[in-house]
Design an enzyme around this catalytic site. Structure first.
Site, mmCIF file in Angstrom:
data_model
loop_
_atom_site.group_PDB
_atom_site.id
_atom_site.type_symbol
_atom_site.label_atom_id
_atom_site.label_comp_id
_atom_site.label_asym_id
_atom_site.label_seq_id
_atom_site.Cartn_x
_atom_site.Cartn_y
_atom_site.Cartn_z
ATOM 1 N N ASP A 36 12.404 20.095 16.842
ATOM 2 C CA ASP A 36 13.072 21.261 17.422
ATOM 3 C C ASP A 36 13.010 22.389 16.404
ATOM 4 O O ASP A 36 13.682 22.335 15.367
ATOM 5 C CB ASP A 36 14.524 20.940 17.789
ATOM 6 C CG ASP A 36 15.163 22.023 18.653
ATOM 7 O OD1 ASP A 36 14.681 23.172 18.643
ATOM 8 O OD2 ASP A 36 16.152 21.714 19.348
ATOM 9 N N ARG A 65 13.716 25.603 17.006
ATOM 10 C CA ARG A 65 14.473 26.780 17.431
ATOM 11 C C ARG A 65 15.580 27.160 16.446
ATOM 12 O O ARG A 65 16.166 26.313 15.798
ATOM 13 C CB ARG A 65 15.097 26.531 18.805
ATOM 14 C CG ARG A 65 14.104 26.372 19.917
ATOM 15 C CD ARG A 65 14.775 25.962 21.205
ATOM 16 N NE ARG A 65 15.374 24.632 21.110
ATOM 17 C CZ ARG A 65 16.036 24.033 22.095
ATOM 18 N NH1 ARG A 65 16.211 24.665 23.243
ATOM 19 N NH2 ARG A 65 16.527 22.819 21.924
#
Length: 208
Positions: A129, A131
């Protein structure tokens, strides 16, 4: 490291099937892309019902059943309208949890061969991930919002917003009933990414 400040570039009315929103557009200097906040009603400065929605072309636009993104987007928009005020920040540059569209398609191909969504990213040499939500926090600050009731099942979003100066007064679940295609994906998100998905309790985990 931050290179430049977020720049508000546009503010206009956006009629939608859910209701009439303000579309506030921004230039994101970090990702060199454009961001948008959809604002409904007269928002307060604290406790604003808010959704940070990572872009998902396959789910949001094409209606792909391998994720719940499109249904989450619709549910969040309806919830904000029902509340009478709120914000949805639609985050470009977040496709595939930040790995990009083509890499996401490659990861989906690996999932067809038996890997889960975490294993597929790792097999491609990519972050599980990638982000970050500092741009979302900057947008909320620009809109005068100090704290939110966050529509999310992802603890990482809450932690990231707090690190960037946005208080969380409540986490509001955004739970979608799984289908045959996205059940393994949702189970992996719960078991390996710590997403809070109690609606999966009655479903078999044999396919995850």
């Amino acid at each position: 490291m931050r290179q430049a400040e977020l720049e508000r570039s546009a503010d206009t009315v956006l009629p939608t099937v859910y209701g009439d929103f303000r579309a506030v557009g921004y230039h994101d200097p970090d990702l060199a892309c454009e961001q948008i906040a959809l604002v409904y009603g007269d928002i307060p400065t604290r406790g604003v019902l808010t959704r940070l929605h990572s872009e998902c072309l396959t789910g949001d636009a094409f209606g792909c059943n391998r994720c719940e993104c499109g249904e989450q987007f619709s549910a969040a928009m309806r919830a904000i309208v029902a509340e009478g005020a709120g914000v949805l920040v639609y985050l470009q540059g977040h496709e595939g949890r930040g790995i990009g569209l083509l890499a996401k398609l490659k990861a989906m191909q690996l999932q067809e061969n038996g890997l889960d969504t975490v294993e597929a990213n790792v097999a491609l040499g990519l972050p599980v991930d990638a982000r970050d939500y500092h741009i979302a926090a900057d947008i909320l600050h620009d809109l005068g919002i100090a704290s939110v009731r966050l529509l999310s099942n992802n603890p990482h979003k809450l932690d990231s917003l707090r690190r960037h100066g946005i208080s969380i007064t409540e986490r509001v679940p955004l739970l979608i009933t799984p289908n045959e295609e996205n059940l393994p994906y949702l189970q992996t998100k719960r078991e390996r990414l710590a997403h809070i998905l109690p609606q999966l309790d009655g479903f078999s985990t044999s396919s995850s």
